[in-house]
Motif scaffolding. Structure first.
Motif, PDB file in Angstrom:
ATOM      1  N   ILE A 112       0.839  -1.199   0.000  1.00 58.44           N
ATOM      2  CA  ILE A 112       0.000   0.000   0.000  1.00 58.44           C
ATOM      3  C   ILE A 112       0.872   1.246   0.000  1.00 58.44           C
ATOM      4  N   LYS A 113       0.548   2.168  -0.882  1.00 58.99           N
ATOM      5  CA  LYS A 113       1.283   3.432  -0.973  1.00 58.99           C
ATOM      6  C   LYS A 113       0.545   4.512  -0.193  1.00 58.99           C
ATOM      7  N   LYS A 114       1.286   5.514   0.195  1.00 56.88           N
ATOM      8  CA  LYS A 114       0.728   6.630   0.956  1.00 56.88           C
ATOM      9  C   LYS A 114       1.130   7.919   0.269  1.00 56.88           C
ATOM     10  N   SER A 115       0.181   8.767   0.009  1.00 53.54           N
ATOM     11  CA  SER A 115       0.501  10.006  -0.701  1.00 53.54           C
ATOM     12  C   SER A 115      -0.323  11.151  -0.162  1.00 53.54           C
ATOM     13  N   ALA A 116       0.111  12.381  -0.462  1.00 49.44           N
ATOM     14  CA  ALA A 116      -0.658  13.563  -0.079  1.00 49.44           C
ATOM     15  C   ALA A 116      -2.008  13.505  -0.747  1.00 49.44           C
ATOM     16  N   TYR A 117      -3.021  13.924  -0.007  1.00 46.39           N
ATOM     17  CA  TYR A 117      -4.383  13.878  -0.536  1.00 46.39           C
ATOM     18  C   TYR A 117      -4.546  14.831  -1.710  1.00 46.39           C
ATOM     19  N   SER A 118      -3.838  15.933  -1.690  1.00 44.30           N
ATOM     20  CA  SER A 118      -3.950  16.909  -2.769  1.00 44.30           C
ATOM     21  C   SER A 118      -2.615  17.610  -2.930  1.00 44.30           C
ATOM     22  N   GLN A 119      -2.547  18.475  -3.905  1.00 45.64           N
ATOM     23  CA  GLN A 119      -1.323  19.226  -4.170  1.00 45.64           C
ATOM     24  C   GLN A 119      -1.266  20.515  -3.360  1.00 45.64           C
ATOM     25  N   HIS A 120      -2.269  20.773  -2.531  1.00 44.15           N
ATOM     26  CA  HIS A 120      -2.286  22.013  -1.784  1.00 44.15           C
ATOM     27  C   HIS A 120      -1.155  22.030  -0.764  1.00 44.15           C
ATOM     28  N   LEU A 121      -0.812  23.204  -0.309  1.00 43.01           N
ATOM     29  CA  LEU A 121       0.415  23.428   0.428  1.00 43.01           C
ATOM     30  C   LEU A 121       0.398  22.869   1.838  1.00 43.01           C
ATOM     31  N   THR A 122      -0.697  23.028   2.549  1.00 40.99           N
ATOM     32  CA  THR A 122      -0.712  22.699   3.959  1.00 40.99           C
ATOM     33  C   THR A 122      -1.858  21.750   4.273  1.00 40.99           C
ATOM     34  N   THR A 123      -1.524  20.473   4.449  1.00 39.01           N
ATOM     35  CA  THR A 123      -2.561  19.484   4.726  1.00 39.01           C
ATOM     36  C   THR A 123      -1.995  18.322   5.518  1.00 39.01           C
ATOM     37  N   ASP A 124      -2.781  17.845   6.478  1.00 38.23           N
ATOM     38  CA  ASP A 124      -2.477  16.608   7.186  1.00 38.23           C
ATOM     39  C   ASP A 124      -3.135  15.420   6.509  1.00 38.23           C
ATOM     40  N   ASN A 125      -3.996  15.672   5.574  1.00 35.82           N
ATOM     41  CA  ASN A 125      -4.726  14.599   4.905  1.00 35.82           C
ATOM     42  C   ASN A 125      -3.840  13.889   3.892  1.00 35.82           C
ATOM     43  N   PHE A 126      -4.082  12.617   3.747  1.00 37.15           N
ATOM     44  CA  PHE A 126      -3.358  11.838   2.748  1.00 37.15           C
ATOM     45  C   PHE A 126      -4.238  10.665   2.363  1.00 37.15           C
ATOM     46  N   SER A 127      -3.772   9.870   1.428  1.00 39.13           N
ATOM     47  CA  SER A 127      -4.541   8.694   1.023  1.00 39.13           C
ATOM     48  C   SER A 127      -3.648   7.460   1.051  1.00 39.13           C
ATOM     49  N   TYR A 128      -4.253   6.340   1.414  1.00 35.27           N
ATOM     50  CA  TYR A 128      -3.635   5.035   1.259  1.00 35.27           C
ATOM     51  C   TYR A 128      -4.199   4.449  -0.030  1.00 35.27           C
ATOM     52  N   TYR A 129      -3.326   4.010  -0.934  1.00 35.08           N
ATOM     53  CA  TYR A 129      -3.884   3.540  -2.196  1.00 35.08           C
ATOM     54  C   TYR A 129      -3.033   2.427  -2.805  1.00 35.08           C
ATOM     55  N   LEU A 130      -3.697   1.648  -3.617  1.00 42.14           N
ATOM     56  CA  LEU A 130      -3.054   0.609  -4.414  1.00 42.14           C
ATOM     57  C   LEU A 130      -3.842   0.475  -5.701  1.00 42.14           C
ATOM     58  N   GLN A 131      -3.170   0.653  -6.812  1.00 44.65           N
ATOM     59  CA  GLN A 131      -3.844   0.500  -8.099  1.00 44.65           C
ATOM     60  C   GLN A 131      -3.777  -0.947  -8.547  1.00 44.65           C
ATOM     61  N   VAL A 132      -4.926  -1.501  -8.860  1.00 45.39           N
ATOM     62  CA  VAL A 132      -5.027  -2.891  -9.281  1.00 45.39           C
ATOM     63  C   VAL A 132      -5.131  -2.941 -10.799  1.00 45.39           C
ATOM     64  N   TYR A 133      -4.294  -3.749 -11.413  1.00 38.43           N
ATOM     65  CA  TYR A 133      -4.318  -3.889 -12.871  1.00 38.43           C
ATOM     66  C   TYR A 133      -5.075  -5.157 -13.242  1.00 38.43           C
ATOM     67  N   PRO A 134      -6.119  -5.022 -14.028  1.00 37.71           N
ATOM     68  CA  PRO A 134      -6.988  -6.174 -14.312  1.00 37.71           C
ATOM     69  C   PRO A 134      -6.265  -7.256 -15.106  1.00 37.71           C
ATOM     70  N   PRO A 135      -6.355  -8.500 -14.666  1.00 40.12           N
ATOM     71  CA  PRO A 135      -5.766  -9.600 -15.437  1.00 40.12           C
ATOM     72  C   PRO A 135      -6.593  -9.906 -16.682  1.00 40.12           C
ATOM     73  N   SER A 136      -7.895 -10.019 -16.502  1.00 40.17           N
ATOM     74  CA  SER A 136      -8.877 -10.212 -17.570  1.00 40.17           C
ATOM     75  C   SER A 136     -10.234 -10.014 -16.924  1.00 40.17           C
ATOM     76  N   PHE A 137     -11.250  -9.923 -17.743  1.00 38.81           N
ATOM     77  CA  PHE A 137     -12.587  -9.683 -17.201  1.00 38.81           C
ATOM     78  C   PHE A 137     -13.444 -10.950 -17.313  1.00 38.81           C
ATOM     79  N   PRO A 138     -14.289 -11.200 -16.313  1.00 37.75           N
ATOM     80  CA  PRO A 138     -14.401 -10.496 -15.028  1.00 37.75           C
ATOM     81  C   PRO A 138     -13.336 -10.969 -14.048  1.00 37.75           C
TER      82      PRO A 138
END
Length: 637
Positions: A112-138
């Motif tokens: 899991i990656k952690k990044s700033a929630y936005s590009q704004h200058l002063t924030t304590d907010n952030f997001s935990y995220y992981l991008q999933v790449y689809p193998p095939s559907f469904p």
């Protein structure tokens, strides 16, 4: 001995079998066909378990499994959770399954990656995220995670398992545990069932669930998605947050806490006070003073989001915003309020929801959840101003589209109250075109245009004033329904009054205004109106919701080229119904044609039973815009 060995072997086999067997069977065949219909993804599991231990501590567990059916549902496979100093991710596991429910890949907290929630200058907010790449559907993804809450809790996690259109839900459960003798506020919307409460070791356990929610098929002119999906809001009646205390029972209590947060943050430096005094010394009215200071605010500050500590709710002190030159909606509104207070003009700090669709708030704790913006109310004799402090390019006195007609919470010295901001009659939201068209014998044309956008239509286009010249030209070109048109000589004139308008004067040319045969020219009645996209006929599920009404008017003159005469003109049209009205006339003036068209569409919510009438109304408007004029040669060439 043999029996003992057989028992040991059997235990090993059973243990291995249970260890390797998946807890969940995510084979796609288990999804009912009724849930696959119109769905881009199906939520297989959506479980939230929240344990409110004390006013400042809690734990949250989530288990969410999503089967993605096609490319339009891929985003719902990603892991995305918000975090801040009050909410910390402690555990997470994830798996990807193929259509048969076979595990293809596993994830752990380290992925899991952690990044700033936005590009704004002063924030304590952030997001935990992981991008999933689809193998095939469904395919299916399943994430389980836990969060630790600390240092204060104003609201509990909302329960909203159906996030958007075209998403179905098989099963979703919400469990809330809290100590006995704790008062909890709850509010539910749309098909949510609450189960009987339970008591366990001094705690109350309340549960809600939904089952087998079909995908909501998106419809044009539909109500906001939040009015259609199941939601549960919960919160403690009394809260502790960053060493402050408050209640969210209603508008009065919400505003009282906000006022306490704002107290003492309106001090100005001596330099700022001197500047203000100099600016307003010659102003003769309070309104003039407010306008001067509103413009001054825009000249010395810029917008930046501030989300530090309780900065999501508390404004940065006015003097600090002046010193740094930036602030968010809270800080900028508070600064202008402080400046007005210095010149003895009272103003109110206003909490509101800025949204393109959602206007209404209920006078209870849910209003706090749904608000997201701050503006300033300035009551003057005979007039009340609602000022957007984050963007002083908004004309002074104009209530812009994001807040016009919206409910809002107005803070006062002793608390506050709920009110509704003013809105504008549909007839003021006008777009007017005046065109003079010189048509040539070869079918080419030169067109002079004066275009005016008024009030809410102005708000949709005033960004053209700061756009690049090529962007303005491209925008105007796209409004012409003919190919091979070239726009030039563009001039914009901004009327920044309380009922603002933007005027565009320009020219455009085309090598073929319509279509040409050997003896005829077939030309459009109105080349500046694209037809309104046709609505789907047949059954509709939801009421017709027109958020903003508007009026379009066109006055067109066409100079008929020498050697041509009129062969056929559209008949006059006039129609009125519940949704609005339209009118079209084409008048023969000899060597010229005068075309006058107007369309009025009323805002409002209309019962779904009227959908066939609405489709007919839109089709008739489309028909008048698609009208053609036939010119016939009178002499051979």
């Amino acid at each position: 001995m043999k029996k003992t060995m057989l028992l040991i072997v059997s235990l090993i086999i059973c243990t291995y079998g249970f260890a390797s067997k998946e807890k969940y069977d995510f084979d796609v065949k288990h999804i009912p066909d009724s849930l696959k219909k119109d769905a881009n993804a199906v939520i297989r599991i959506y479980n939230i378990s929240y344990n409110y231990k004390t006013p400042v501590t809690a734990t949250e567990k989530k288990s969410i499994a999503v089967t993605v059916l096609n490319t339009n549902g891929v985003d719902y496979a990603n892991f995305l959770e918000s975090g801040d100093k009050f909410r910390k991710l402690t555990k997470v596991t994830g798996k990807i399954y193929d259509s048969k429910g076979t595990v293809l890949k596993t994830y752990s907290k380290g992925d899991i990656k952690k990044s700033a929630y936005s590009q704004h200058l002063t924030t304590d907010n952030f997001s935990y995220y992981l991008q999933v790449y689809p193998p095939s559907f469904p395919f299916t993804v399943h994430f389980e995670c836990e969060f630790e809450w600390k240092d204060g809790i104003i609201l509990f996690p909302p329960f909203a398992p159906q996030p958007d259109y075209q998403i179905a839900v098989m099963e979703a459960d919400y469990s809330l545990q809290y100590p006995e003798n704790t008062t909890i506020l709850t509010k539910t919307y749309n098909q949510v069932q609450e189960l009987p409460a339970e008591n366990f070791k001094g705690n109350v356990i309340r549960k809600w669930n939904v089952r087998n929610l079909k995908a909501i098929k998106e419809e044009r002119f539909a109500p906001a998605i939040n009015t259609l999906i199941p939601i549960v809001y919960t919160a403690p009646a009394s809260f502790v947050y960053e060493k402050t205390q408050g209640k969210l029972l209603d508008a009065e209590h919400i505003c009282k806490w906000q006022q306490e947060l704002n107290t003492g943050r309106d001090e100005l430096s001596p330099e700022t006070k001197n500047a203000i005094s100099e600016l307003v010394k010659d102003a003769s009215t309070d309104r003039e003073k407010v306008k001067i200071l509103y413009d001054y605010l825009g000249s010395i500050t810029r917008y930046e989001s501030i989300q530090l500590g309780i900065g999501g709710f508390q404004p940065i002190p006015a003097a600090e915003v002046c010193r740094t030159g930036f602030g968010d909606c809270k800080g900028l509104s508070n600064l202008l309020k402080a400046m007005l207070n210095y010149v003895n003009i009272p103003a109110n700090y206003v909490i509101i929801r800025m949204s393109s669709q959602e206007k209404d708030l209920d006078d209870d704790f849910s209003a706090f959840i749904r608000t997201n913006h701050i503006v300033l109310r300035v009551p003057l004799p005979g007039d009340t101003l609602w000022l957007e402090c984050t963007n002083t390019r908004v004309p002074f006195g104009f209530v812009h589209n994001g807040i016009a007609g919206h409910n809002a919470l107005v803070t006062t010295e002793n608390g506050g109250y709920m009110t509704r901001l003013p809105d504008y009659p549909d007839s003021l939201n006008l777009e007017h075109n005046q065109m003079d068209i010189k048509l040539n014998t070869d079918g080419s044309a030169h067109v002079q245009v004066e275009k005016n956008w008024h009030v809410k239509i102005y708000d949709n286009v005033y960004q053209l004033l700061t756009a690049k010249p090529t962007e303005v030209t491209d925008y105007l070109r796209k409004e012409i329904s003919l190919p091979h048109a070239t726009v030039s000589q563009v001039n914009l004139d901004d009327n920044k009054s309380a009922l603002p308008s933007l005027k565009a004067r320009y020219e455009w040319t085309t090598t073929l205004f319509g279509s040409k045969t050997t003896n005829r020219l077939l030309i459009p009645v109105n080349a500046m109106r694209y037809t309104i996209s046709k609505l789907k006929k047949g059954q509709r599920n939801y009421d017709i919701y027109i958020k903003t009404g508007w009026k379009d008017t066109d006055l067109i003159t066409i100079e008929i080229p020498e050697g041509y005469e009129i062969e056929a003109l559209p008949a006059p049209v006039k129609h009125t119904c519940a949704f609005g009205n339209f009118e079209s006339t084409v008048i023969n003036l000899g060597n010229k044609l005068l075309i006058n068209q107007s369309v009025m569409v009323h805002s409002g919510q209309y019962d779904v039973s009227l959908y066939a009438d609405f489709v007919q109304f839109i089709d008739k408007i489309t028909e008048i815009y698609q009208g053609k004029i036939t010119l016939k040669k009178t002499t051979s060439t």
